[in-house]
Motif scaffolding. Sequence first.
Motif, PDB file in Angstrom:
ATOM      1  N   MET A 109       3.980   7.255   2.037  1.00 47.90           N
ATOM      2  CA  MET A 109       5.688   5.894   2.497  1.00 47.90           C
ATOM      3  C   MET A 109       4.657   4.830   1.584  1.00 47.90           C
ATOM      4  N   GLN A 110       5.245   3.301   1.918  1.00 47.09           N
ATOM      5  CA  GLN A 110       5.123   2.534   1.056  1.00 47.09           C
ATOM      6  C   GLN A 110       4.872   1.336   2.502  1.00 47.09           C
ATOM      7  N   VAL A 111       4.495   0.842   2.543  1.00 52.75           N
ATOM      8  CA  VAL A 111       3.782  -0.121   2.988  1.00 52.75           C
ATOM      9  C   VAL A 111       3.604  -1.934   3.534  1.00 52.75           C
ATOM     10  N   ALA A 127       0.692  -1.071   0.152  1.00 53.80           N
ATOM     11  CA  ALA A 127       0.256  -0.116  -0.072  1.00 53.80           C
ATOM     12  C   ALA A 127       1.103   0.963   0.000  1.00 53.80           C
ATOM     13  N   VAL A 128      -0.103   2.258  -0.736  1.00 54.74           N
ATOM     14  CA  VAL A 128       1.449   3.592  -0.634  1.00 54.74           C
ATOM     15  C   VAL A 128      -0.480   4.559   0.114  1.00 54.74           C
ATOM     16  N   ILE A 129       0.178   5.319   1.738  1.00 52.14           N
ATOM     17  CA  ILE A 129      -0.116   5.730   2.727  1.00 52.14           C
ATOM     18  C   ILE A 129       0.227   7.180   2.577  1.00 52.14           C
ATOM     19  N   ALA A 130      -0.530   8.049   1.286  1.00 47.91           N
ATOM     20  CA  ALA A 130      -0.229   9.485   1.795  1.00 47.91           C
ATOM     21  C   ALA A 130      -0.499  10.201   3.476  1.00 47.91           C
ATOM     22  N   LYS A 141      -2.662  13.771  11.360  1.00 49.41           N
ATOM     23  CA  LYS A 141      -3.996  14.428  10.924  1.00 49.41           C
ATOM     24  C   LYS A 141      -4.722  13.533  10.374  1.00 49.41           C
ATOM     25  N   SER A 142      -4.233  13.076   9.416  1.00 52.85           N
ATOM     26  CA  SER A 142      -4.909  12.040   8.375  1.00 52.85           C
ATOM     27  C   SER A 142      -4.143  10.862   7.371  1.00 52.85           C
ATOM     28  N   THR A 143      -4.816  10.535   6.205  1.00 50.93           N
ATOM     29  CA  THR A 143      -4.618   8.871   5.622  1.00 50.93           C
ATOM     30  C   THR A 143      -4.997   9.092   4.768  1.00 50.93           C
ATOM     31  N   GLU A 144      -4.923   8.826   3.624  1.00 48.22           N
ATOM     32  CA  GLU A 144      -5.295   7.935   2.916  1.00 48.22           C
ATOM     33  C   GLU A 144      -4.404   7.649   1.870  1.00 48.22           C
ATOM     34  N   THR A 145      -5.218   5.609   2.004  1.00 42.88           N
ATOM     35  CA  THR A 145      -4.161   4.285   1.361  1.00 42.88           C
ATOM     36  C   THR A 145      -4.448   3.570   0.311  1.00 42.88           C
ATOM     37  N   SER A 146      -4.054   3.978  -0.466  1.00 42.92           N
ATOM     38  CA  SER A 146      -4.501   3.195  -2.190  1.00 42.92           C
ATOM     39  C   SER A 146      -3.587   1.489  -1.758  1.00 42.92           C
ATOM     40  N   VAL A 162       2.409  -5.379   3.781  1.00 42.02           N
ATOM     41  CA  VAL A 162       1.603  -6.588   5.203  1.00 42.02           C
ATOM     42  C   VAL A 162       1.101  -8.077   3.890  1.00 42.02           C
ATOM     43  N   LYS A 163       1.106  -8.652   5.417  1.00 42.68           N
ATOM     44  CA  LYS A 163       0.658  -9.833   4.982  1.00 42.68           C
ATOM     45  C   LYS A 163      -1.614  -9.915   4.620  1.00 42.68           C
ATOM     46  N   SER A 164      -1.798  -9.295   5.227  1.00 50.17           N
ATOM     47  CA  SER A 164      -3.424  -9.215   4.306  1.00 50.17           C
ATOM     48  C   SER A 164      -3.561  -8.034   5.137  1.00 50.17           C
ATOM     49  N   LEU A 165      -5.195  -7.652   4.362  1.00 48.23           N
ATOM     50  CA  LEU A 165      -6.026  -6.864   5.028  1.00 48.23           C
ATOM     51  C   LEU A 165      -6.373  -6.695   6.487  1.00 48.23           C
ATOM     52  N   ARG A 166      -6.195  -7.282   7.272  1.00 44.59           N
ATOM     53  CA  ARG A 166      -5.999  -7.695   8.440  1.00 44.59           C
ATOM     54  C   ARG A 166      -5.343  -6.998   9.513  1.00 44.59           C
ATOM     55  N   GLU A 167      -4.112  -7.332   8.087  1.00 49.97           N
ATOM     56  CA  GLU A 167      -2.517  -6.420   9.339  1.00 49.97           C
ATOM     57  C   GLU A 167      -2.763  -5.050   9.183  1.00 49.97           C
ATOM     58  N   LEU A 168      -3.229  -4.288   7.964  1.00 47.86           N
ATOM     59  CA  LEU A 168      -3.379  -3.807   7.599  1.00 47.86           C
ATOM     60  C   LEU A 168      -4.033  -2.483   8.139  1.00 47.86           C
TER      61      LEU A 168
END
Length: 148
Positions: A104-106, A66-69, A129-134, A108-114
Amino acid sequence: MLDELDKRILYFLQEDGRRSYSEIARILGVPESTVRVRVKKMLKNGIIRKFAALINPFKAGYEIVAVIAVDVEPNKVREVAEKLAELNEVDVLGIATGAHDIFMQVTVKSLRELEEFLLDKLGKIEGIKSTETSILTSVKKWGYARVF
């Protein structure tokens, strides 16, 4: 500053980090000691950060890249970036210009871990303040910094 020989040495190391100095020297037509000394200097100067295996996370059992802003409170960007950089799940992290403060690029093994990462780890860092995950549905290129 890198000269052409340094760039050519880096090219061969990026193609195969296990390639021997003597093989690189033979290809480039220089003494093995020249390659060894130059690589040592590039390590000392931080041009080469380290030698490591590049893995395909999907084949290693990780399903989510995932890429997280991240948007951060004013004057806390560096502090938050340093805390984020300590997290094992974070592969790449940078302070940015534009619509978001940090990307950042993250992996993880699963959606649960994300979900756990977002709620339990990011949620505890003061200043976010906030995040946006793709989530990347596929990766067409795994790479590294090229100098040539």
